[in-house]
Structures are given as structure tokens and as C-alpha cells.
Scaffold this motif. Structure first.
Motif, PDB file in Angstrom:
ATOM      1  N   TYR A  38       0.775  -1.105   0.069  1.00 52.43           N
ATOM      2  CA  TYR A  38      -0.060   0.008  -0.180  1.00 52.43           C
ATOM      3  C   TYR A  38       0.694   1.088  -0.148  1.00 52.43           C
ATOM      4  CZ  TYR A  38      -4.290  -2.751   0.529  1.00 52.43           C
ATOM      5  OH  TYR A  38      -5.137  -3.665   0.497  1.00 52.43           O
ATOM      6  N   LYS A  39       1.983   1.259   0.775  1.00 50.63           N
ATOM      7  CA  LYS A  39       2.847   2.495   0.726  1.00 50.63           C
ATOM      8  C   LYS A  39       3.424   2.677  -0.768  1.00 50.63           C
ATOM      9  CE  LYS A  39       4.624   2.848   5.238  1.00 50.63           C
ATOM     10  NZ  LYS A  39       5.939   2.891   6.250  1.00 50.63           N
ATOM     11  N   GLY A  40       3.808   1.550  -1.391  1.00 47.19           N
ATOM     12  CA  GLY A  40       4.299   1.648  -2.686  1.00 47.19           C
ATOM     13  C   GLY A  40       3.260   2.260  -3.637  1.00 47.19           C
ATOM     14  N   ARG A  41       2.005   1.823  -3.621  1.00 48.95           N
ATOM     15  CA  ARG A  41       1.015   2.234  -4.222  1.00 48.95           C
ATOM     16  C   ARG A  41       0.380   3.734  -4.240  1.00 48.95           C
ATOM     17  NH1 ARG A  41       2.806  -1.470  -5.662  1.00 48.95           N
ATOM     18  NH2 ARG A  41       2.050  -2.993  -7.113  1.00 48.95           N
ATOM     19  N   GLN A  57      -4.798  -2.379   7.814  1.00 45.97           N
ATOM     20  CA  GLN A  57      -5.596  -2.894   8.563  1.00 45.97           C
ATOM     21  C   GLN A  57      -7.125  -3.350   8.094  1.00 45.97           C
ATOM     22  OE1 GLN A  57      -6.018  -0.389  12.025  1.00 45.97           O
ATOM     23  NE2 GLN A  57      -3.857  -0.339  12.486  1.00 45.97           N
ATOM     24  N   GLU A  58      -7.412  -2.558   7.173  1.00 50.55           N
ATOM     25  CA  GLU A  58      -8.799  -2.971   6.489  1.00 50.55           C
ATOM     26  C   GLU A  58      -8.553  -4.176   5.773  1.00 50.55           C
ATOM     27  OE1 GLU A  58     -11.505  -0.783   3.485  1.00 50.55           O
ATOM     28  OE2 GLU A  58     -10.536   0.879   5.044  1.00 50.55           O
ATOM     29  N   ALA A  59      -7.341  -4.453   4.888  1.00 50.00           N
ATOM     30  CA  ALA A  59      -7.156  -5.645   4.379  1.00 50.00           C
ATOM     31  C   ALA A  59      -6.815  -7.019   5.178  1.00 50.00           C
ATOM     32  CB  ALA A  59      -5.846  -5.560   3.761  1.00 50.00           C
ATOM     33  N   LEU A  60      -6.365  -6.771   6.734  1.00 50.24           N
ATOM     34  CA  LEU A  60      -6.301  -7.526   7.484  1.00 50.24           C
ATOM     35  C   LEU A  60      -7.537  -7.919   7.956  1.00 50.24           C
ATOM     36  CD1 LEU A  60      -3.282  -6.428   9.518  1.00 50.24           C
ATOM     37  CD2 LEU A  60      -3.202  -8.455   7.986  1.00 50.24           C
ATOM     38  N   ALA A  84      -5.991  -7.559  -1.224  1.00 52.66           N
ATOM     39  CA  ALA A  84      -5.282  -6.344  -1.217  1.00 52.66           C
ATOM     40  C   ALA A  84      -5.766  -5.515  -2.120  1.00 52.66           C
ATOM     41  CB  ALA A  84      -3.898  -6.595  -0.836  1.00 52.66           C
ATOM     42  N   ARG A  85      -5.648  -5.937  -3.514  1.00 53.74           N
ATOM     43  CA  ARG A  85      -5.947  -5.039  -4.467  1.00 53.74           C
ATOM     44  C   ARG A  85      -7.427  -4.341  -4.613  1.00 53.74           C
ATOM     45  NH1 ARG A  85      -4.239  -3.551  -9.880  1.00 53.74           N
ATOM     46  NH2 ARG A  85      -5.697  -3.844 -11.342  1.00 53.74           N
ATOM     47  N   TYR A  86      -8.603  -5.493  -4.516  1.00 53.85           N
ATOM     48  CA  TYR A  86      -9.788  -5.039  -4.238  1.00 53.85           C
ATOM     49  C   TYR A  86     -10.087  -3.910  -3.163  1.00 53.85           C
ATOM     50  CZ  TYR A  86     -14.963  -5.587  -3.494  1.00 53.85           C
ATOM     51  OH  TYR A  86     -16.002  -5.267  -3.536  1.00 53.85           O
TER      52      TYR A  86
END
Lengths: 186, 213
Positions: A38-41, A57-60, A84-86
Motif C-alpha cells: 500500500y505504501k508503494g501504491r 488494517q482494512e485488508a487484514l 489487497a488490490r480489491y
């Protein structure tokens, strides 16, 4: 890379059967991958580290609440990557970014790690916990935060063990849903 | 909140889960859709009057079998698309093959008939009823299957939606085949095929809204 996949997959399988220690290791390993992802994106489009932590956290939480959709005979990382992508696309759509900001990618984009855990997300889960009905709040408090077993929590609350399980299950679902709703569009 | 606190919260006393339960609920939803479609056809529309003769059973069974040839792979693809990441490596375009096979049969049947019969073979009395009934009967199966698929957290919502529409359309067509008295292959290809394609298109459009999780 392949060793990583195999190891994470066996942790996931154990976690699906209720092995809390394996599940904890899995989530903290995945959180490092998710954070880097996420940081990269987000950095590319000028978003903050807090936002990356929110999404991590949301992805977790999505991985947790949707863990029954993982097919143990299939590789784990593509499943995690899809979630993660979704969540990333969903987040960018809600914050009105352009879809063209999300480059074409594949599951290997999830292999980088970032263990920088100091950043806090914008979520106040304990505050949201206080808004749940008393029974749910208390059973979650005892089993999830204080780490009591279901049997101990049941005798503490004068409830049957299956009532505690149901109450925790519903409460966690409500908690995850309220986190998803609380996401404030910037 | 810090992420390690969240991990602590999620993993402490983590409950075991049954990963087969979601696939089971999609199977149940499809089966329930078939029951609903048959119920509507038998109790609201009524089965075709000549269903007591073998001459009616053969074309009815052909329509059901041809639709099932589409329904079975569509259901398999749907279950794959329903999981996160299921869209990768699922050759969903292959679903066009049963459609093409039916079209080829229809063309063969047209070519072997004199040109003056073509209109009767394609446009008989109940094309309009077929066009309206199949999408209408598909609504309840579509809703039930959508609900089951959403539990599995699909990540390609348009494609998953299209397959929900396709499966619901097939389920509906199987029910409608007991009512439909038009037995020509070109009629089946155009009106059953066309309405199922319409359901697929509707699902593709509705998927991103209805399947979001």
C-alpha cells in the motif's frame, strides 16, 4: 519466494483450524507485505502513510472475516493479493482517485515487506467496541483483548459457551462492518 | 490503533472455520433457484398440456439438456469467480462454446428446411412470452445466487455478476422448458439463447453494485 508461499500457506491452514499462534504469525507476516504494497501504491499518487496503515488494517480485517473463502488446496498469496488490490481500488474509488492510477500488476507485487509498525491507523477500534451491545462488547473484551478461553469467558458472563461464541462472532462482524463504514473520504 | 493491536484482536481465540461451507451455499442457492423456477412454471404458468405424450417429452428434454450443458460449466466458473482472485486463470470465455454449438445446430436445422418455413421456425406464436418469462422467472434465483456469491467475496464483480446472471438465466430456462410448446431448434437458439444472454448482460451490469463487499 516459493518457500515463503509454502510457509504462509501452512500457517493459514493451521489458522483456519483454530491455531491462534500460527494465525498471529501469519497476520503479522502478511501485514508487512500489505504495508509495503500500500505504501508503494499510495506514495506514487501522493497519499500519506496513515492512509497506507488504514488500508493495511482494512485488508487484514477482510482477510480475517473472509478467511473461509480461501481454498486450502490453492496458493495463498494470489488470494491475499486479490483482496489487497480489491480494497485498494475500493478505497481509491471512494476517495475519488482515478482508476488509471492503479497499474496492472500480479501477485508477486505482494512480496516486498515493510515492518515499520509505528504508524497508527485512523481507526479507533476500542471506541467502536464501546458502541456495540453490552453482551458483544463484553465477550469480545474477555476473549479477544484479555485472552480468556471461551469457557472462562462463559463462566465469567454466566453464559453458555455456544452463546459466547455466537456473541463474539456477531460482535466481530459488527465491529468490522463499523470500521468499513467509518472510513472517511478525504 | 496500531496494526499489531489489531492482529492481537483478530488472532486471540481465533475460531476454526469450514472452508467448504461457502461452496455448499452456492450449490444450495442454485438448487433453490431451480426449485423456484419449476414452482413458478408448474403453479403459475402451468406445464405444457401435451406433457403426457412422448412426442412432447423429447423436445422438452432436449431443451432442458441443452440448457444444462450451459448451466453446468457456468456454475463451475461461477464458483471459481466467487472467491477472491478466482478471476485469474479461469478461462471464462470458454462458456461461449455451448452457445456456439446451439447456434450451429440451429443453422443446420434452418438450412435443411425450405426458406419459406424459416419465419415459422424462428418466430412462432410465443416468442414474446418466452422473451418476457425467462428473465422474470430468473429474478428470484438471481437474488438468491447473488446473496450466496457475495459471501465468498468476489474481486471481479462485473464478471462474477455476469455469471450469476447466466446461471440464473439457465435455471429459469430449464423451468420454462416445461411450459414452452415451441419445439424448433432455431426458436430455442434465438429465444432461449437470447434471453439467457440478456440475463448475463443484466448480471454484468448489476454485479459491481450488488456484489460489493
Amino acid at each position: 519466494m516459493v518457500a515463503n508461499e509454502a510457509e504462509l500457506r501452512s500457517l493459514m491452514r493451521a489458522g483456519l483450524q483454530g491455531d491462534a499462534a500460527a494465525y498471529r504469525v501469519l497476520l503479522s507476516r502478511l501485514s508487512a507485505n500489505l504495508r509495503a504494497y500500500y505504501k508503494g501504491r499510495l506514495a506514487r499518487i501522493g497519499r500519506s502513510a496513515t492512509e497506507a496503515e488504514d488500508l493495511t488494517q482494512e485488508a487484514l480485517m477482510a482477510i480475517h472475516t473472509r478467511r473461509h473463502t480461501y481454498d486450502p488446496s490453492a496458493p495463498l498469496l494470489p488470494w491475499v493479493h486479490a483482496i489487497a488490490r480489491y480494497k485498494l481500488i475500493d478505497h481509491l474509488r471512494q476517495t475519488r482517485a482515478l482508476m488509471s492510477d492503479v497499474p496492472v500488476e500480479n501477485a508477486e507485487d505482494l512480496l516486498a515487506q515493510d515492518d515499520h509498525t509505528a504508524t497508527e491507523s485512523a481507526y479507533d477500534v476500542k471506541g467502536m467496541l464501546n458502541q456495540l451491545p453490552e453482551k458483544m462488547r463484553r465477550t469480545i473484551q474477555l476473549t479477544k483483548l484479555e485472552g480468556l478461553s471461551v469457557a472462562e469467558a462463559a463462566s465469567r458472563c454466566n453464559m453458555s459457551e455456544s452463546d459466547v461464541k455466537i456473541s463474539v462472532h456477531r460482535g466481530m462482524k459488527a465491529l468490522m462492518a463499523s470500521v468499513a463504514r467509518k472510513r472517511v473520504p478525504q | 490503533m496500531r496494526t499489531d493491536e489489531l492482529i492481537e484482536l483478530l488472532s486471540t481465540n481465533v475460531e476454526p472455520v469450514d472452508h467448504r461451507q461457502t461452496v455448499r451455499s452456492i450449490h444450495i442457492a442454485i438448487a433453490a433457484g431451480v426449485v423456484v423456477a419449476l414452482g413458478v412454471v408448474f403453479f403459475a404458468l402451468g406445464p405444457r398440456a401435451d406433457l403426457t405424450s412422448a412426442g412432447a417429452w423429447i423436445p422438452a428434454l432436449f431443451k432442458i439438456a441443452a440448457t444444462a450443458v450451459l448451466l453446468v460449466p457456468a456454475s463451475i466458473f461461477l464458483i471459481r469467480l466467487a472467491r477472491p482472485g478466482g478471476e485469474y486463470g479461469t478461462p471464462t470465455a470458454l462458456i461461449a462454446l455451448p452457445f456456439i454449438a446451439i447456434m450451429v445446430l440451429a443453422v443446420i436445422s434452418l438450412v435443411s428446411a425450405p426458406g419459406s418455413h424459416w419465419k415459422g421456425l424462428i418466430l412462432s406464436d410465443d416468442w414474446l412470452e418466452c422473451l418476457i418469462s425467462i428473465p422474470l422467472i430468473a429474478i428470484v434465483p438471481f437474488a438468491v445466487i447473488t446473496w450466496a456469491v457475495r459471501q465468498m467475496a468476489p474481486t471481479d464483480l462485473a464478471r462474477a455478476g455476469a455469471f450469476v446472471g447466466l446461471v440464473a438465466g439457465c435455471v429459469s430456462a430449464i423451468g420454462y422448458a416445461f411450459h414452452c410448446v415451441d419445439d424448433s431448434v432455431p426458436f430455442f437458439a434465438v429465444w432461449f439463447g437470447g434471453t439467457i444472454a440478456l440475463c448475463t448482460f443484466a448480471g454484468w451490469k448489476l454485479g459491481p453494485k450488488l456484489l460489493r463487499w
